[in-house]
Scaffold this motif. Structure first.
Motif, short mmCIF file in Angstrom:
data_model
loop_
_atom_site.label_atom_id
_atom_site.label_comp_id
_atom_site.label_asym_id
_atom_site.label_seq_id
_atom_site.Cartn_x
_atom_site.Cartn_y
_atom_site.Cartn_z
N UNK A 122 0.84 -1.19 0.00
CA UNK A 122 0.00 0.00 0.00
C UNK A 122 0.88 1.25 0.00
N UNK A 123 0.88 2.01 -1.11
CA UNK A 123 1.74 3.19 -1.17
C UNK A 123 1.27 4.34 -0.28
N UNK A 124 0.06 4.26 0.26
CA UNK A 124 -0.47 5.32 1.11
C UNK A 124 -0.30 5.02 2.60
N UNK A 125 0.04 3.78 2.93
CA UNK A 125 0.25 3.43 4.33
C UNK A 125 1.62 3.94 4.78
N UNK A 126 1.70 4.27 6.06
CA UNK A 126 2.96 4.74 6.64
C UNK A 126 3.23 3.97 7.91
N UNK A 151 -1.37 -1.33 10.34
CA UNK A 151 -1.03 -0.42 9.24
C UNK A 151 0.42 -0.61 8.79
N UNK A 152 1.32 -0.79 9.74
CA UNK A 152 2.74 -0.93 9.41
C UNK A 152 2.99 -2.08 8.44
N UNK A 153 2.31 -3.21 8.65
CA UNK A 153 2.56 -4.39 7.82
C UNK A 153 2.08 -4.22 6.38
N UNK A 196 2.63 -1.29 4.65
CA UNK A 196 3.42 -0.21 4.08
C UNK A 196 4.42 -0.75 3.04
N UNK A 197 4.52 -0.07 1.91
CA UNK A 197 5.48 -0.46 0.88
C UNK A 197 6.88 -0.54 1.50
N UNK A 198 7.61 -1.59 1.13
CA UNK A 198 8.97 -1.76 1.63
C UNK A 198 9.05 -2.61 2.88
N UNK A 199 7.91 -3.19 3.29
CA UNK A 199 7.91 -4.05 4.47
C UNK A 199 7.49 -5.47 4.10
N UNK A 245 5.31 -9.92 13.32
CA UNK A 245 6.55 -9.15 13.29
C UNK A 245 6.64 -8.49 11.93
N UNK A 246 6.95 -7.21 11.93
CA UNK A 246 7.07 -6.44 10.69
C UNK A 246 8.55 -6.13 10.48
N UNK A 247 8.99 -6.32 9.24
CA UNK A 247 10.38 -6.06 8.89
C UNK A 247 10.41 -4.95 7.86
N UNK A 248 11.21 -3.93 8.11
CA UNK A 248 11.34 -2.83 7.16
C UNK A 248 12.60 -3.05 6.33
N UNK A 249 12.47 -2.97 5.01
CA UNK A 249 13.60 -3.15 4.11
C UNK A 249 14.17 -4.55 4.14
N UNK A 250 13.30 -5.58 4.14
CA UNK A 250 13.80 -6.94 4.28
C UNK A 250 14.45 -7.49 3.00
N UNK A 251 15.20 -8.55 3.20
CA UNK A 251 15.75 -9.35 2.11
C UNK A 251 14.98 -10.66 2.15
N UNK A 252 14.26 -10.99 1.06
CA UNK A 252 13.44 -12.20 1.01
C UNK A 252 13.82 -13.01 -0.22
N UNK A 253 14.13 -14.27 0.01
CA UNK A 253 14.49 -15.18 -1.06
C UNK A 253 13.67 -16.45 -0.89
#
Length: 172
Positions: free
Chosen positions: A4-8, A15-17, A19-22, A45-53
């Protein structure tokens, strides 16, 4: 994955989960989401800027999506080189559209039915031919190769794709 590009990120996990980039993971009770796991707790648990493979394929790095077909969507994926002996039969729900694209049908937790293309653009029509033959009668790779007029090595790989998408099963 947050899309969601509008979530912060504001400190409210709901809401955090999104947000774009999480990315987030939930562990514990899933019954309230339509799942079957019961527990006294559910922890997100919310991760900001994660690495997912996933299976060696990069999905996200530093919170940015990497798009394109996943390696396992191609007949060239090394995991499909192993021999699959036995007799196979079709299982699960699927459809084949007018362009001979194989679509796996699946339901979300709300009970809505969706279609996902099986394989990439080259793989899907081959898998459609193989599963159409299996719908008529269970067969081994040799018989499928003859029926579909495809090289044995291609049918072997198509069976690998169909197993990954849970659309065939080995019955012998």
């Amino acid at each position: 994955f947050g899309i969601n590009p509008f979530a912060e990120i504001i400190g409210n996990i709901i809401l955090d989960e999104k947000t774009v980039g999480t990315a987030h993971i939930g562990i514990g009770n899933s019954q309230m989401l339509g799942g079957s796991v019961y527990s006294n707790v559910h922890v997100d648990s919310v991760f900001y800027g994660p690495y997912v493979e996933v299976d060696g394929h990069l999905i996200m790095a530093d919170g940015k999506f990497f798009t394109g077909p996943a390696p396992w969507e191609s007949l060239d994926f090394p995991g499909y080189d192993s021999e699959q002996p036995g007799v196979f039969m079709a299982k699960g729900e699927y459809g084949i559209d007018a362009q001979n694209t194989l679509l796996k049908k699946w339901k979300c937790v709300m009970g809505r039915t969706f279609n996902t293309r099986v394989g990439d653009e080259r793989t899907s029509p081959i898998c459609a031919s193989v599963i159409a033959a299996l719908k008529v009668q269970p067969a081994n790779i040799e018989a499928l190769s003859n029926h579909c007029k495809l090289e044995r090595s291609i049918v072997k790989k198509a069976i690998g794709v169909l197993i990954r998408y849970e659309l065939v099963q080995n019955v012998a």
